[in-house]
Design an enzyme around this catalytic site. Sequence first.
Site, PDB file in Angstrom:
ATOM      1  N   LYS A   4       0.795  -1.325  -0.163  1.00 32.39           N
ATOM      2  CA  LYS A   4       0.033  -0.162  -0.030  1.00 32.39           C
ATOM      3  C   LYS A   4       0.896   1.298   0.082  1.00 32.39           C
ATOM      4  CE  LYS A   4      -1.779   1.522   4.018  1.00 32.39           C
ATOM      5  NZ  LYS A   4      -1.591   2.734   4.368  1.00 32.39           N
ATOM      6  N   ASN A   5       1.990   1.087   0.980  1.00 30.37           N
ATOM      7  CA  ASN A   5       2.780   2.400   0.934  1.00 30.37           C
ATOM      8  C   ASN A   5       3.662   2.632   0.025  1.00 30.37           C
ATOM      9  OD1 ASN A   5       1.060   3.123   3.433  1.00 30.37           O
ATOM     10  ND2 ASN A   5       2.597   2.399   4.704  1.00 30.37           N
ATOM     11  N   ARG A  40      -5.321   9.845   4.637  1.00 33.31           N
ATOM     12  CA  ARG A  40      -4.196  10.892   5.262  1.00 33.31           C
ATOM     13  C   ARG A  40      -3.272  11.126   4.185  1.00 33.31           C
ATOM     14  NH1 ARG A  40      -3.236  12.980   8.592  1.00 33.31           N
ATOM     15  NH2 ARG A  40      -1.033  12.718   8.533  1.00 33.31           N
ATOM     16  N   CYS A  81      -5.781  11.080  13.110  1.00 29.17           N
ATOM     17  CA  CYS A  81      -6.589   9.944  13.175  1.00 29.17           C
ATOM     18  C   CYS A  81      -6.159   9.165  14.379  1.00 29.17           C
ATOM     19  CB  CYS A  81      -5.796   8.883  11.884  1.00 29.17           C
ATOM     20  SG  CYS A  81      -4.292   8.478  12.099  1.00 29.17           S
ATOM     21  N   ARG A 126      -0.789  13.435  13.548  1.00 27.92           N
ATOM     22  CA  ARG A 126      -0.329  13.365  12.411  1.00 27.92           C
ATOM     23  C   ARG A 126      -0.304  14.639  11.556  1.00 27.92           C
ATOM     24  NH1 ARG A 126      -1.592   8.072  10.554  1.00 27.92           N
ATOM     25  NH2 ARG A 126       0.133   8.239   9.200  1.00 27.92           N
ATOM     26  N   VAL A 164       1.168  17.775   9.430  1.00 30.28           N
ATOM     27  CA  VAL A 164       1.970  17.911   8.110  1.00 30.28           C
ATOM     28  C   VAL A 164       2.704  19.198   8.198  1.00 30.28           C
ATOM     29  CG1 VAL A 164       0.225  16.611   6.728  1.00 30.28           C
ATOM     30  CG2 VAL A 164      -0.220  18.891   6.849  1.00 30.28           C
ATOM     31  N   ASP A 209       4.519  -0.093  12.155  1.00 29.07           N
ATOM     32  CA  ASP A 209       3.395  -0.892  11.389  1.00 29.07           C
ATOM     33  C   ASP A 209       3.324  -2.250  11.751  1.00 29.07           C
ATOM     34  OD1 ASP A 209       3.391   1.275   8.505  1.00 29.07           O
ATOM     35  OD2 ASP A 209       2.993   1.808  10.549  1.00 29.07           O
ATOM     36  N   ILE A 243       7.321   6.426  17.539  1.00 27.29           N
ATOM     37  CA  ILE A 243       6.709   7.053  16.385  1.00 27.29           C
ATOM     38  C   ILE A 243       5.701   7.893  16.702  1.00 27.29           C
ATOM     39  CG2 ILE A 243       6.336   6.843  13.900  1.00 27.29           C
ATOM     40  CD1 ILE A 243       9.216   6.463  14.731  1.00 27.29           C
ATOM     41  N   ARG A 274      -8.514  -1.323   4.092  1.00 28.76           N
ATOM     42  CA  ARG A 274      -7.840  -0.197   3.425  1.00 28.76           C
ATOM     43  C   ARG A 274      -6.412  -0.902   3.098  1.00 28.76           C
ATOM     44  NH1 ARG A 274      -6.905   4.164   7.675  1.00 28.76           N
ATOM     45  NH2 ARG A 274      -5.407   4.385   5.683  1.00 28.76           N
TER      46      ARG A 274
HETATM   47  C1  EPZ Z   1       3.829   6.652   6.992  1.00 33.79           C
HETATM   48  O1  EPZ Z   1       3.068   7.704   7.594  1.00 33.79           O
HETATM   49  C2  EPZ Z   1       2.941   5.368   6.636  1.00 33.79           C
HETATM   50  N1  EPZ Z   1       2.103   5.988   5.746  1.00 33.79           N
HETATM   51  C3  EPZ Z   1       2.587   4.937   8.126  1.00 33.79           C
HETATM   52  O2  EPZ Z   1       1.840   3.893   7.685  1.00 33.79           O
HETATM   53  C4  EPZ Z   1       3.713   4.622   8.824  1.00 33.79           C
HETATM   54  O3  EPZ Z   1       3.365   4.170  10.038  1.00 33.79           O
HETATM   55  C5  EPZ Z   1       4.597   6.106   8.941  1.00 33.79           C
HETATM   56  O4  EPZ Z   1       4.935   6.190   7.605  1.00 33.79           O
HETATM   57  C6  EPZ Z   1       5.800   5.739   9.949  1.00 33.79           C
HETATM   58  O5  EPZ Z   1       6.644   4.648   9.296  1.00 33.79           O
HETATM   59  C7  EPZ Z   1       2.228   6.049   4.414  1.00 33.79           C
HETATM   60  O6  EPZ Z   1       3.447   5.887   3.846  1.00 33.79           O
HETATM   61  C8  EPZ Z   1       1.234   6.154   3.471  1.00 33.79           C
HETATM   62  P1  EPZ Z   1       5.766  10.097   9.275  1.00 33.79           P
HETATM   63  P2  EPZ Z   1       3.569   9.471   7.701  1.00 33.79           P
HETATM   64  O7  EPZ Z   1       5.580  11.421   8.538  1.00 33.79           O
HETATM   65  O8  EPZ Z   1       4.425   9.440   6.574  1.00 33.79           O
HETATM   66  C9  EPZ Z   1       5.504  13.384  12.717  1.00 33.79           C
HETATM   67  C10 EPZ Z   1       0.030   2.466   7.539  1.00 33.79           C
HETATM   68  O9  EPZ Z   1      -0.580   1.929   8.542  1.00 33.79           O
HETATM   69  N2  EPZ Z   1       5.563  14.277  11.745  1.00 33.79           N
HETATM   70  O10 EPZ Z   1       6.962   9.276   9.041  1.00 33.79           O
HETATM   71  O11 EPZ Z   1       2.444  10.118   7.966  1.00 33.79           O
HETATM   72  C11 EPZ Z   1       4.380  12.173  12.977  1.00 33.79           C
HETATM   73  O12 EPZ Z   1       3.352  12.942  13.520  1.00 33.79           O
HETATM   74  C12 EPZ Z   1       0.423   3.832   7.925  1.00 33.79           C
HETATM   75  O13 EPZ Z   1       0.169   1.944   6.481  1.00 33.79           O
HETATM   76  C13 EPZ Z   1       5.371  15.691  12.152  1.00 33.79           C
HETATM   77  O14 EPZ Z   1       5.340  16.080  13.180  1.00 33.79           O
HETATM   78  O15 EPZ Z   1       4.356   9.149   8.986  1.00 33.79           O
HETATM   79  C14 EPZ Z   1       5.072  10.892  13.371  1.00 33.79           C
HETATM   80  O16 EPZ Z   1       5.331  11.222  14.889  1.00 33.79           O
HETATM   81  C15 EPZ Z   1       0.133   4.314   9.261  1.00 33.79           C
HETATM   82  N3  EPZ Z   1       5.239  16.565  11.137  1.00 33.79           N
HETATM   83  C16 EPZ Z   1       6.622  11.197  12.709  1.00 33.79           C
HETATM   84  O17 EPZ Z   1       6.557  12.507  12.506  1.00 33.79           O
HETATM   85  C17 EPZ Z   1       5.047  16.282   9.712  1.00 33.79           C
HETATM   86  O18 EPZ Z   1       4.899  17.007   8.850  1.00 33.79           O
HETATM   87  C18 EPZ Z   1       6.630  10.054  11.645  1.00 33.79           C
HETATM   88  O19 EPZ Z   1       5.577  10.264  10.737  1.00 33.79           O
HETATM   89  C19 EPZ Z   1       5.120  14.668   9.521  1.00 33.79           C
HETATM   90  C20 EPZ Z   1       5.375  13.827  10.597  1.00 33.79           C
END
Ligand code: EPZ
Length: 429
Positions: free
Chosen positions: A29-30, A100, A124, A129, A131, A314, A336, A406
């Site tokens: 998916k990712n 998201r 979520c 989460r 951005v 994950d 995380i 999903r």
């Molecule tokens: C990706 O989410 C994956 N989703 C997630 O998989 C996965 O759990 C996550 O990476 C961590 O490996 C996809 O690839 C579509 P991050 P992402 O930005 O990119 C903080 C699943 O089940 N952060 O790496 O959203 C955030 O809050 C999903 O398939 C900020 O603070 O995760 C987190 O604590 C769940 N500001 C940390 O960084 C930002 O602008 C890592 O989040 C972005 C992130």
Amino acid sequence: MMVEVESKEALIIEGQRKLEGVLKVSGAKNSALPKIVATILTDKEVILENVPDLLDVKTMHLLLEDIGAKVTNIDKNVFSYSLSNPKSLQANYDLVSRMRASILVLGPMVSRFGYGEVALPGGCLIGARPVDLHLKALESMGAKIKIEHGYIKAYAPKGLRGAHIFFDKITVTGTENIVMAAVLAKGRTVIENAALEPEIVDLCKMLKKMGADIEGEGTHRIVINGVDSLKGTNHRVIPDRIEAGTFAVLSALTEGNIVIENYPSEYLEYVDEVLEKIGIYLVKVGENRVTVKRDKVLRPVNIQTREYPLFPTDLQAQFMTLLCFVEGVSEVTENIFENRFMHVPELNRLGANIEIVGRTAIVRPVSKFSGADVRATDLRASAAMVIAGLVAEGETKIHNIYHLDRGYEHIDHKLMGIGAKVRRETVED
Ligand code: EPZ
């Protein structure tokens, strides 16, 4: 193509059945989601293979069609994409609220068309989460960002320019968003503290086949020199390392006689090491084919979720289920996301003995689970519930399995294929 709305469906599982056969790992998916988004960076046709049949993929296809892309299913798990002239540059709230990862379209849209509008993704269940890192990076590339009425509006009428970007936190989709924005920006972009995930490395491989100039993917420093335009390509989605890890846990716990096909060992080296520490061994039985052997008595381990290549968040819920059945007390720390333990009370309903202390779950061994009604809370926690249901005595009913659909392709059919007794039921919650 309509996406099923959040159905009130439950999965009923009869536990402790003998499982044997082949579990095939689908496309990730990712990996599929960013690659589908990357197709809007060119007006030429892009073909993607091994695209998993998932709700999130259907949602991303809808989003692309809203923008004006032509999305055509040309064979099983094979799709063609082309976007010459956009009809809208907005990812609306209805779609973004379901997924998201929609935020991924912002960088490519503003980079190719000079404007992009994405509903601010809400939090979520697993966390807020934010951005902010995506937006800060786009601003440093010259985008003007406004947030109004719950929408992020990014303007760059003269296109984006290269910048030296420092991510305060390692962010997977943040890295993907900026790589895709930078491939058409004017000049050179350097991303420091980039994420290392295999899904990012393979996204860059696809972009380079389209003519992008990228180096350093797979390291914390990615350098992109912008080009004027990209051509089409034909690319394959990589296997889902999280689904593969889920199947390894499932095979070990059910002591099934299971072969896992398309097991991407190269992406699971750390996870396989943790499995070995517990007493679970992946034995190669062919090209990307493994079977799972285990010691009679399994051992406790302490797990810290970290960014790739360390232990993936994950797989945290699935391993927590496994650790309920080892000889000794384990600790699982989620570093995380701030709220990724919703599966704990659900597992405890089945008979687990897990206590949360701050960001750490203390998992004490139990002799068995007994089937009960439980609720799926997030995508990966749902998988932990499925594993729990397969080992529990009696029947387990997992409510709200929208999350499962999903991210796990036809999970009920795959499980029935190895002898599990599972069925879907529409329930009035
Ligand atoms: C990706 O989410 C994956 N989703 C997630 O998989 C996965 O759990 C996550 O990476 C961590 O490996 C996809 O690839 C579509 P991050 P992402 O930005 O990119 C903080 C699943 O089940 N952060 O790496 O959203 C955030 O809050 C999903 O398939 C900020 O603070 O995760 C987190 O604590 C769940 N500001 C940390 O960084 C930002 O602008 C890592 O989040 C972005 C992130």
